[in-house]
Design a protein around this motif. Structure first.
Motif, PDB file in Angstrom:
ATOM      1  N   SER A  41      10.450  21.969   0.681  1.00 41.66           N
ATOM      2  CA  SER A  41       9.741  20.710   0.960  1.00 41.66           C
ATOM      3  C   SER A  41       8.499  20.665   0.085  1.00 41.66           C
ATOM      4  CB  SER A  41       9.286  20.672   2.418  1.00 41.66           C
ATOM      5  OG  SER A  41      10.372  20.555   3.281  1.00 41.66           O
ATOM      6  N   ALA A  42       7.822  19.525   0.122  1.00 40.40           N
ATOM      7  CA  ALA A  42       6.546  19.397  -0.580  1.00 40.40           C
ATOM      8  C   ALA A  42       5.504  20.261   0.124  1.00 40.40           C
ATOM      9  CB  ALA A  42       6.112  17.933  -0.579  1.00 40.40           C
ATOM     10  N   THR A  47       3.229  15.046   1.207  1.00 38.94           N
ATOM     11  CA  THR A  47       3.986  13.780   1.294  1.00 38.94           C
ATOM     12  C   THR A  47       3.144  12.706   1.987  1.00 38.94           C
ATOM     13  OG1 THR A  47       6.026  15.058   1.397  1.00 38.94           O
ATOM     14  CG2 THR A  47       6.183  12.750   2.031  1.00 38.94           C
ATOM     15  N   GLU A  74       8.081  17.513  -3.964  1.00 35.84           N
ATOM     16  CA  GLU A  74       9.042  18.619  -3.933  1.00 35.84           C
ATOM     17  C   GLU A  74       9.202  19.259  -5.328  1.00 35.84           C
ATOM     18  OE1 GLU A  74       9.178  16.275  -1.668  1.00 35.84           O
ATOM     19  OE2 GLU A  74       9.703  17.335   0.162  1.00 35.84           O
ATOM     20  N   PHE A 136      14.987  16.691   0.176  1.00 38.44           N
ATOM     21  CA  PHE A 136      14.576  15.330   0.556  1.00 38.44           C
ATOM     22  C   PHE A 136      14.936  14.269  -0.482  1.00 38.44           C
ATOM     23  CE2 PHE A 136      10.271  12.883   0.415  1.00 38.44           C
ATOM     24  CZ  PHE A 136      10.557  11.975   1.428  1.00 38.44           C
ATOM     25  N   ARG A 150      11.966  10.837   6.219  1.00 41.80           N
ATOM     26  CA  ARG A 150      11.031  11.916   6.536  1.00 41.80           C
ATOM     27  C   ARG A 150      11.752  13.111   7.159  1.00 41.80           C
ATOM     28  NH1 ARG A 150       5.628  11.063   6.189  1.00 41.80           N
ATOM     29  NH2 ARG A 150       5.730  13.282   5.700  1.00 41.80           N
ATOM     30  N   GLY A 151      11.356  14.283   6.738  1.00 45.05           N
ATOM     31  CA  GLY A 151      12.004  15.497   7.244  1.00 45.05           C
ATOM     32  C   GLY A 151      13.341  15.775   6.564  1.00 45.05           C
ATOM     33  N   GLY A 152      13.618  15.017   5.493  1.00 46.87           N
ATOM     34  CA  GLY A 152      14.954  15.040   4.880  1.00 46.87           C
ATOM     35  C   GLY A 152      15.338  16.324   4.158  1.00 46.87           C
ATOM     36  N   SER A 153      14.393  17.227   3.941  1.00 47.31           N
ATOM     37  CA  SER A 153      14.781  18.497   3.294  1.00 47.31           C
ATOM     38  C   SER A 153      15.771  19.267   4.161  1.00 47.31           C
ATOM     39  CB  SER A 153      13.552  19.375   3.043  1.00 47.31           C
ATOM     40  OG  SER A 153      12.660  18.706   2.198  1.00 47.31           O
TER      41      SER A 153
HETATM   42  N1  ASP Z   1       8.369  16.286   2.270  1.00 42.23           N
HETATM   43  C1  ASP Z   1       9.206  15.404   3.082  1.00 42.23           C
HETATM   44  C2  ASP Z   1       8.465  14.985   4.325  1.00 42.23           C
HETATM   45  O1  ASP Z   1       7.326  15.373   4.531  1.00 42.23           O
HETATM   46  C3  ASP Z   1      10.538  15.998   3.416  1.00 42.23           C
HETATM   47  C4  ASP Z   1      10.493  17.230   4.287  1.00 42.23           C
HETATM   48  O2  ASP Z   1       9.445  17.865   4.421  1.00 42.23           O
HETATM   49  O3  ASP Z   1      11.543  17.597   4.820  1.00 42.23           O
HETATM   50  O4  ASP Z   1       8.993  14.225   5.098  1.00 42.23           O
END
Ligand code: ASP
Ligand code: ADP
Ligand code: MG
Length: 404
Positions: A41-42, A47, A74, A136, A150-153
């Motif tokens: 992830s970033a 993000t 990322e 992501f 969001r959270g896509g990693s």
């Molecule tokens: N960096 C993206 C986010 O903050 C993806 C992730 O962290 O999964 O949503």
């Protein structure tokens, strides 16, 4: 020798020390003889910072440009991790989502994966190289860069796990696994050793953000075992696996909470076939995900319909309902963005009466008003005022004896 996908969330790669610790862990896994694909992830909250920047320069950023911006986070962590791995003598190469062959639809900022072409990653693994993939993100069928929500990693990691037939997908994060409640809100929450895909799906759908919902769906559909664990302590965490029918199932496994939705009420809806269909078609046409729906019994030929939508879609949802108001004869459209949902999840509740009664009694004792209710065979959710949701969560956690 197995292939392991290891995904590291934002906090896990939050600074240079963390990135070196992650590189160290990957190096250890390699030395044990396993192949690794890393997904990152970033860094930290970057993000969110990029989103703030976009907001500062534009009142309505074009989604295509938003995705181009957000995917840069990322790229930073993937290249830094490869540098740290090189320092340890581990061969590694970074890949953007596009280079990793992640093909998505064209729905910018919430694209869905259509196909994975993992040839480049497979070739790298065969050469003894650790591919480090930017989470992501993907590339659309129109060749534009997309993000997966969001959270896509988490989705990236599971999708690569499925495409490469990995033995396990390890999700490294800032807690030691999946807990009986968010451990930041309920201090005595317990770590679950195992949780079924069905329970994890309900948890992810109702606020247990430790795993993104779509990643759990993907893992279940493609039989990818998930292991959620800490990148701070590296101890074994929680396995998300196929339900084991031989095991005694807990009546309630976890309580979740979610304060990201809002409620829309359409008053005076004529009680005729087809009206609800029109309303929810209008919402679907705007790509708005409707969650809970409650329709009152009709009085004098009209009824009220309330439903919840993600807060970010509230203005759009109200506009959609209002646009139909004249034609359909609605009496009015109102909304409330300070609601929250508290839910009980447990595979055992389908064969155990009384769970709902205990939940309602617990909330009643606190004087908490229930605004909406919805259930599945293994979940009960109540919408309450946002200001009391954490209190409700702690009380329910205690009432069902979930504490450590
Ligand atoms: N960096 C993206 C986010 O903050 C993806 C992730 O962290 O999964 O949503
Ligand atoms: P990452 O950046 O690693 O993807 P997230 O912030 O997306 O991490 O997810 C981890 C967070 O999920 C934890 O810090 C925790 O506060 C929250 N969380 C919510 N519910 C739960 C739960 N039931 N079990 C564990 N963590 C939970
Ligand atoms: Mg996450």
């Amino acid at each position: 020798m197995a292939l392991i996908v290891q995904k590291f969330g934002g906090t896990s790669v939050g600074d240079a020390d963390r990135i070196r610790a992650v590189a160290d862990h990957i190096a250890r896994t390699r030395r044990q003889g396993d192949d690794v694909v890393a997904v990152v992830s970033a860094m930290g909250k970057s993000t969110d910072e990029l989103l703030r920047l976009a907001d500062a320069v534009s009142s309505d950023p074009p989604p295509r440009e938003m995705d181009m911006l957000l995917t840069s986070g990322e790229r930073i962590s993937m290249s830094l991790l490869c540098m740290a791995l090189a320092d340890l003598g581990i061969k590694a190469a970074s890949f953007t989502g596009s280079q990793a062959g992640i093909i998505t639809d064209t729905d910018h900022t919430r694209a869905k994966i259509l196909e994975i072409r993992p040839d480049r990653l497979a070739a790298a693994i065969a050469d003894g190289v650790v591919p480090v993939v930017a989470g992501f993100q993907g590339v659309s069928t129109e060749k534009d860069i997309t993000t997966l929500g969001r959270g896509g990693s988490d989705v990236t990691a599971v999708a690569l796990g499925a495409a490469l037939d990995a033995a396990v997908c390890e999700i490294y994060t800032d807690v030691t696994g999946v807990f009986s409640a968010d451990p930041r809100v309920v201090p005595d929450a317990r770590r679950l050793t195992r949780v079924s895909f069905d329970e994890m799906l309900e948890m992810a759908a109702t606020g247990g953000r430790v795993l993104m919902l779509r990643s759990v769906e993907f893992a279940r559909n493609h039989h990818v075992p998930l292991h959620v664990r800490s990148s701070f302590t590296w101890e074994p965490g929680t396995w998300v696996v196929e339900e084991d029918q031989s095991m005694e199932q807990a009546i309630v496994s976890a309580v979740t909470h979610d304060a990201t939705e809002a409620k829309v009420t359409v008053a005076g809806v004529p009680d005729r076939p087809g009206i609800a269909a029109h309303l929810f078609r209008a919402l679907a046409d705007r790509s708005i995900n409707v969650d809970m729906i409650v329709q009152n019994t009709s009085a004098n030929g009209t009824t009220d319909i309330s439903f919840t939508v993600p807060r970010v879609d509230l203005d759009d949802a109200v506009a959609a309902a209002e646009s139909l108001s004249g034609e359909m004869g609605f009496a009015g459209v109102s909304s409330d963005s300070s609601i929250a949902r508290v839910s009980l999840v447990g595979a055992g509740m389908k064969s155990y009466p009384g769970v709902t009664a205990t939940m309602f009694e617990t909330l009643a004792e606190l004087g908490i008003n229930i605004e909406m209710i919805s259930t599945s065979s293994i979940r009960i959710s109540c919408v309450v005022d946002e200001s009391v949701v954490e209190e409700a969560l702690r009380a329910l956690h205690a009432a069902f004896g979930l504490g450590g």
